[in-house]
Scaffold this motif. Structure first.
Motif, PDB file in Angstrom:
ATOM      1  N   HIS A 145     -12.150   7.362  -4.468  1.00  0.00           N
ATOM      2  CA  HIS A 145     -11.403   8.354  -3.719  1.00  0.00           C
ATOM      3  C   HIS A 145     -10.201   7.640  -3.247  1.00  0.00           C
ATOM      4  CE1 HIS A 145     -14.022  11.537  -4.647  1.00  0.00           C
ATOM      5  NE2 HIS A 145     -15.008  10.737  -4.016  1.00  0.00           N
ATOM      6  N   LYS A 146      -9.987   6.298  -3.703  1.00  0.00           N
ATOM      7  CA  LYS A 146      -9.072   5.464  -3.151  1.00  0.00           C
ATOM      8  C   LYS A 146      -7.562   6.237  -3.203  1.00  0.00           C
ATOM      9  CE  LYS A 146      -6.484   1.120  -3.789  1.00  0.00           C
ATOM     10  NZ  LYS A 146      -6.568  -0.267  -4.346  1.00  0.00           N
ATOM     11  N   TYR A 147      -7.400   6.665  -4.068  1.00  0.00           N
ATOM     12  CA  TYR A 147      -6.022   7.386  -4.514  1.00  0.00           C
ATOM     13  C   TYR A 147      -5.877   8.698  -4.068  1.00  0.00           C
ATOM     14  CZ  TYR A 147      -5.080   2.971  -7.106  1.00  0.00           C
ATOM     15  OH  TYR A 147      -4.681   1.834  -7.312  1.00  0.00           O
ATOM     16  N   THR A 164       0.871  -1.025   0.013  1.00  0.00           N
ATOM     17  CA  THR A 164       0.073   0.144   0.003  1.00  0.00           C
ATOM     18  C   THR A 164       0.728   1.129   0.068  1.00  0.00           C
ATOM     19  OG1 THR A 164      -1.655  -1.321   1.066  1.00  0.00           O
ATOM     20  CG2 THR A 164      -1.881   1.014   1.292  1.00  0.00           C
ATOM     21  N   ASP A 165       0.780   2.035  -1.107  1.00  0.00           N
ATOM     22  CA  ASP A 165       2.013   2.989  -1.293  1.00  0.00           C
ATOM     23  C   ASP A 165       1.087   4.311  -1.754  1.00  0.00           C
ATOM     24  OD1 ASP A 165       3.768   4.588  -2.015  1.00  0.00           O
ATOM     25  OD2 ASP A 165       4.769   3.058  -3.489  1.00  0.00           O
ATOM     26  N   PHE A 166       0.913   5.044  -0.989  1.00  0.00           N
ATOM     27  CA  PHE A 166       0.216   6.334  -1.351  1.00  0.00           C
ATOM     28  C   PHE A 166       1.165   7.358  -1.664  1.00  0.00           C
ATOM     29  CE2 PHE A 166      -3.015   4.317   0.874  1.00  0.00           C
ATOM     30  CZ  PHE A 166      -4.086   4.136  -0.164  1.00  0.00           C
ATOM     31  N   SER A 167       2.570   7.192  -1.884  1.00  0.00           N
ATOM     32  CA  SER A 167       3.588   8.116  -2.515  1.00  0.00           C
ATOM     33  C   SER A 167       3.070   8.548  -3.873  1.00  0.00           C
ATOM     34  CB  SER A 167       4.815   7.627  -2.611  1.00  0.00           C
ATOM     35  OG  SER A 167       4.798   6.358  -2.970  1.00  0.00           O
ATOM     36  N   PHE A 168       3.257   9.567  -4.459  1.00  0.00           N
ATOM     37  CA  PHE A 168       2.699  10.155  -5.768  1.00  0.00           C
ATOM     38  C   PHE A 168       3.716  10.650  -6.578  1.00  0.00           C
ATOM     39  CE2 PHE A 168      -0.899  10.412  -2.868  1.00  0.00           C
ATOM     40  CZ  PHE A 168      -1.822   9.615  -3.515  1.00  0.00           C
ATOM     41  N   GLU A 169       3.498  10.330  -7.901  1.00  0.00           N
ATOM     42  CA  GLU A 169       4.462  10.964  -8.905  1.00  0.00           C
ATOM     43  C   GLU A 169       3.720  12.051  -9.646  1.00  0.00           C
ATOM     44  OE1 GLU A 169       6.021   7.910 -11.336  1.00  0.00           O
ATOM     45  OE2 GLU A 169       4.010   7.439 -12.066  1.00  0.00           O
ATOM     46  N   GLU A 170       4.530  13.030 -10.097  1.00  0.00           N
ATOM     47  CA  GLU A 170       3.875  14.107 -10.870  1.00  0.00           C
ATOM     48  C   GLU A 170       4.093  14.025 -12.168  1.00  0.00           C
ATOM     49  OE1 GLU A 170       1.876  16.615  -9.810  1.00  0.00           O
ATOM     50  OE2 GLU A 170       2.309  16.667  -7.691  1.00  0.00           O
ATOM     51  N   ASP A 171       3.161  13.849 -13.039  1.00  0.00           N
ATOM     52  CA  ASP A 171       3.126  13.872 -14.604  1.00  0.00           C
ATOM     53  C   ASP A 171       3.282  15.250 -15.095  1.00  0.00           C
ATOM     54  OD1 ASP A 171       3.304  13.604 -17.165  1.00  0.00           O
ATOM     55  OD2 ASP A 171       1.936  11.943 -17.185  1.00  0.00           O
TER      56      ASP A 171
END
Length: 321
Positions: free
Chosen positions: A183-185, A113-120
DNA sequence: TCCATTTGACCTGT
DNA sequence: ACAGGTCAAATGGA
């Protein structure tokens, strides 16, 4: 904002014939590790971390002025410290934060479970979880997860769902569809549901709701569909299950922690702790066993996370650690 | 182009 | 070994 109501098919089949299987990685004996750690300290660290995160969340939602209130930076520090200490308690090898992430003993990197995000850069502020080519890699929910079963003539309810899978189920005429909260992410909402047409009445859908919504759409509430005809409800979560078999909702937590509420020494009134002593110390002092304390802590954490208890102002001094 | 659905892949739990 | 649950690339509609 009205939610788009996509028309999806519950009838198309999804058969995934088994292909060549990968070698199963060695499994860690988590229970064995947990038996050796100091549960008491670990529970307190996690409770502290959760409470700090909650305050931080409140602060972010309702920013306050410079009147001496807690600073975001301080809260972040508290959360990180609690998590760090908690991981330390699990053993030095478990505290491997940073770029590498969790690894299986075989060295293979796993997506948890990884809620780190990357910006595109091409998609503005659109955020997606960092994805790796780890199809099917996930942590299966425990079977004791809170569930609610309904039968309805419609698959729709008051929430926005996104379909993420469909499977043919053994001995079932109709496939089962899998939905997660939209809204999971963006909000980390873990609610899911499974929908299946009923064999004896294909006009009706058997829907299993798993987990409560934590998204802002219905903050912290368990919100079953109002449009459905409830024919059966079941709560598998041991925390929520009542001994008399009656059902409950997360909105109604008064039945929780009966053991704790019966202890006059706890100074509990209307679900509040006497804040002069931290609850874990009290429970130990009263002779509770580790398992009992763990159970009560789980109750308290859930109650607190839902805003029903106000006792998490643990007053711990440094000697606790 | 964006976003939800479809569906094959692959994982976990039993 | 198998059934079922989840992921993510491919697909398609608006």
């Amino acid at each position: 904002m009205s939610q788009p109501r996509p028309h999806f098919s519950l009838l198309s089949t999804h058969t995934a014939p088994p292909k060549q299987k990968r070698k199963k990685p060695l499994q860690m004996d988590a229970a064995g590790i947990c038996n050796q750690i100091d549960k008491r300290k670990l529970m307190m660290e996690l409770a502290q971390g959760q409470e700090s995160a909650r305050r931080l969340q409140a602060l972010l939602q309702n920013p306050v002025g410079e009147d001496g209130s807690e600073l975001v930076g301080q809260l972040v520090e508290k959360v990180l410290r609690s998590l760090e200490l908690g991981l330390d308690l699990l053993g030095p090898s478990s505290n491997q934060t940073g770029e590498n992430g969790p690894r299986s003993p075989g060295g293979e990197q796993h997506q948890v479970t990884d809620f780190s995000f990357e910006e595109d850069p091409d998609k503005g502020d659109k955020k997606r979880p960092v994805t790796r080519d780890k199809r099917g890699c996930y942590k299966r929910r425990k079977s004791s997860q809170t569930t609610r079963v309904t039968v309805s003539s419609t698959t729709e309810d008051d929430h926005a769902w996104r379909k993420y899978g469909q499977k043919c189920i053994l001995n079932s005429k109709f496939p089962r569809s899998y939905f997660r909260c939209t809204h999971k992410y963006d909000q980390g909402c873990k609610a899911t549901k499974q929908v299946q047409m009923m064999e004896d009445d294909p006009c009706k859908y058997h829907t299993t709701y798993i987990g409560a919504h934590t998204c802002n759409r219905h903050p912290m509430t368990w919100d079953p569909p109002h449009t459905s005809d409830h024919v059966n409800e079941e709560i598998n979560d041991p925390v929520e299950a009542k001994s008399d078999g009656s059902t409950t909702t997360i909105d109604n937590l008064s039945g929780f922690c009966p053991w704790l509420l019966e202890k006059p020494a706890f100074g509990l009134q209307e679900g509040r702790f006497d804040q002069s002593e931290d609850p874990v110390s009290m429970m130990y002092r009263l002779g509770m066993k580790d398992e009992e304390i763990q159970s009560e802590m789980e109750c308290m954490l859930i109650g607190n996370s839902l805003g029903h208890y106000g006792f998490c102002e643990f007053h711990l001094d440094e000697s606790y650690f």
